[in-house]
Design an enzyme around this catalytic site. Structure first.
Site, PDB file in Angstrom:
ATOM      1  N   HIS A  82       1.355   4.978  -2.696  1.00 19.84           N
ATOM      2  CA  HIS A  82       1.762   6.418  -2.563  1.00 19.84           C
ATOM      3  C   HIS A  82       2.971   7.260  -3.348  1.00 19.84           C
ATOM      4  CE1 HIS A  82      -0.715   7.666   1.138  1.00 19.84           C
ATOM      5  NE2 HIS A  82      -0.464   6.437   1.730  1.00 19.84           N
ATOM      6  N   HIS A 139       0.799  -0.965  -0.019  1.00 20.39           N
ATOM      7  CA  HIS A 139      -0.014   0.300   0.402  1.00 20.39           C
ATOM      8  C   HIS A 139       0.830   0.967   0.100  1.00 20.39           C
ATOM      9  CE1 HIS A 139      -3.271   3.445   0.957  1.00 20.39           C
ATOM     10  NE2 HIS A 139      -2.302   3.611   1.475  1.00 20.39           N
ATOM     11  N   SER A 166      -3.942   1.226  -4.666  1.00 24.94           N
ATOM     12  CA  SER A 166      -2.927   0.450  -4.308  1.00 24.94           C
ATOM     13  C   SER A 166      -4.216  -0.920  -4.057  1.00 24.94           C
ATOM     14  CB  SER A 166      -2.111   0.327  -2.769  1.00 24.94           C
ATOM     15  OG  SER A 166      -3.516   0.558  -2.120  1.00 24.94           O
ATOM     16  N   GLU A 206      -5.531   9.706   0.092  1.00 27.28           N
ATOM     17  CA  GLU A 206      -5.814   7.860   0.665  1.00 27.28           C
ATOM     18  C   GLU A 206      -6.670   8.320  -0.350  1.00 27.28           C
ATOM     19  OE1 GLU A 206      -3.097   7.040   3.253  1.00 27.28           O
ATOM     20  OE2 GLU A 206      -4.165   6.180   2.094  1.00 27.28           O
TER      21      GLU A 206
HETATM   22  N1  HBI Z   1       1.781   6.172  10.234  1.00 26.80           N
HETATM   23  N2  HBI Z   1       2.812   4.690   9.472  1.00 26.80           N
HETATM   24  C1  HBI Z   1       1.859   5.451   9.340  1.00 26.80           C
HETATM   25  N3  HBI Z   1       0.933   5.919   7.786  1.00 26.80           N
HETATM   26  C2  HBI Z   1      -0.085   6.729   7.916  1.00 26.80           C
HETATM   27  O1  HBI Z   1      -0.569   6.421   6.558  1.00 26.80           O
HETATM   28  C3  HBI Z   1      -0.060   7.302   9.138  1.00 26.80           C
HETATM   29  C4  HBI Z   1       0.248   7.299  10.336  1.00 26.80           C
HETATM   30  N4  HBI Z   1       0.049   7.479  11.054  1.00 26.80           N
HETATM   31  C5  HBI Z   1      -0.908   8.518  11.580  1.00 26.80           C
HETATM   32  C6  HBI Z   1      -1.681   8.760   9.750  1.00 26.80           C
HETATM   33  N5  HBI Z   1      -1.329   7.914   8.597  1.00 26.80           N
HETATM   34  C7  HBI Z   1      -2.883   9.233   9.712  1.00 26.80           C
HETATM   35  O2  HBI Z   1      -3.712   9.318  11.213  1.00 26.80           O
HETATM   36  C8  HBI Z   1      -3.175  10.238   8.529  1.00 26.80           C
HETATM   37  O3  HBI Z   1      -3.861  11.068   8.718  1.00 26.80           O
HETATM   38  C9  HBI Z   1      -2.136  11.838   9.450  1.00 26.80           C
HETATM   39 FE    FE Z   2      -1.563   5.191   2.847  1.00 27.48          FE
END
Ligand code: HBI
Ligand code: FE
Length: 284
Positions: A143, A138, A203, A184
């Site tokens: 991304h 994903h 994804s 997303e």
């Molecule tokens: N941590 N590894 C990872 N990947 C993410 O996409 C991610 C996260 N922590 C918080 C988060 N996304 C979401 O809360 C976002 O909306 C900020």
């Molecule tokens: Fe994501």
């Protein structure tokens, strides 16, 4: 094939997956590329081969162009440091390995410094069509290609900076919705028609066509306040997609100081994911 559930961020109902035991204070870890098994690399290749077939005519050109430049990684899980040489030259971003979801503040700090956290582990065989949390497929397939686009890359950094400020203002929920409905699950209107740029869609084997062709979801022109009010689904395809005209529009939306906006948002009620509001401008 079951419905691919979008990877949700931070709302998983069970304990976090991944090995957090050896992480650094900034939640990063060594990718330890050598320890992936042949079966994991082969699973990656099957995921990649299935998903790349959904890209032409559906993903935006910026995504497709970057993905094609990464086609050497079709055969197996990429070594992040190899990608970093190319990504650094393109937009100054760096991929960092993380054990899985990291706290919002750590996540925002990475984005604010043009570091994108990529989960190290890959989903199990039984999760090929359904996964609760973001895995390496994903994060990378969804991304990373968009980080090669200079304007989108700037938006992601601005988003990270905004997140650090939002934390102090108790405004994370609104900002999380902005991320959800753009980074997303975002759609963009192009001369050739609607295209996908959101990683959760790109994804997903099922959501690409659903987001572009199904008559069920509503497709609403991007409006910052409308997005920030909108609740979202984490266990089904989205019921509403927001459509931007360009990545410049998205970046410009982050320019104003959000403090006043958050004060205004406090007076507005959240709306359900399938809401139809009078001010909605539907995009065909
Ligand atoms: N941590 N590894 C990872 N990947 C993410 O996409 C991610 C996260 N922590 C918080 C988060 N996304 C979401 O809360 C976002 O909306 C900020
Ligand atoms: Fe994501």
């Amino acid at each position: 094939m079951g419905a691919e559930r979008p990877a949700n961020h931070g709302q998983s109902t069970h304990g976090l997956r991944g090995d957090y035991s050896r992480m650094r204070p900034d939640y990063t870890i060594e990718q330890d590329h050598g320890s992936y098994s042949a079966a994991e690399h082969e699973r990656w290749r099957r995921l990649y081969d299935r998903q790349i077939g959904l890209v032409p005519g559906r993903a935006c050109a910026e995504y497709e162009r970057a993905l094609r430049s990464l086609d050497e990684y079709e055969a197996g899980i990429p070594r992040f440091e190899d990608v970093n040489a190319k990504l650094g030259r393109a937009t100054g971003w760096t991929l960092v390995a993380v054990p899985g979801l990291v706290p919002d503040l750590a996540f925002f700090d990475h984005l604010a410094n043009r570091r994108f956290p990529v989960t190290r582990w890959i989903r199990e065989e039984s999760e090929l069509d359904y996964i609760v949390e973001p895995d390496v497929f994903h994060d990378f397939f969804g991304h990373v290609p968009m980080l090669f686009d200079p304007v989108f890359a700037d938006f992601m950094q601005a988003y990270g900076r905004g997140g650090l400020k939002a934390e102090g203002l108790g405004a994370l929920a609104w900002l999380a919705r902005l991320y959800w409905y753009t980074v997303e699950f975002g759609l963009v209107r192009t001369a050739a028609g609607l295209r996908v740029y959101g990683a959760g869609i790109l994804s997903s084997p099922g959501e690409v066509d659903h987001s572009l062709r199904s008559p069920r979801p509503r497709r609403v022109a991007f409006d910052l306040r409308r997005v920030m009010r909108s609740l979202y689904r984490i266990d089904t395809f989205q019921e509403t997609y927001f459509v931007i005209e360009s990545f410049a529009q998205l970046f410009d939306a982050t320019r104003p100081d959000f403090t006043a906006l958050y004060a205004e948002m406090r007076g507005l009620a959240d709306v359900p994911a399938d809401a139809a509001l009078p001010g909605d401008r539907l995009v065909a």
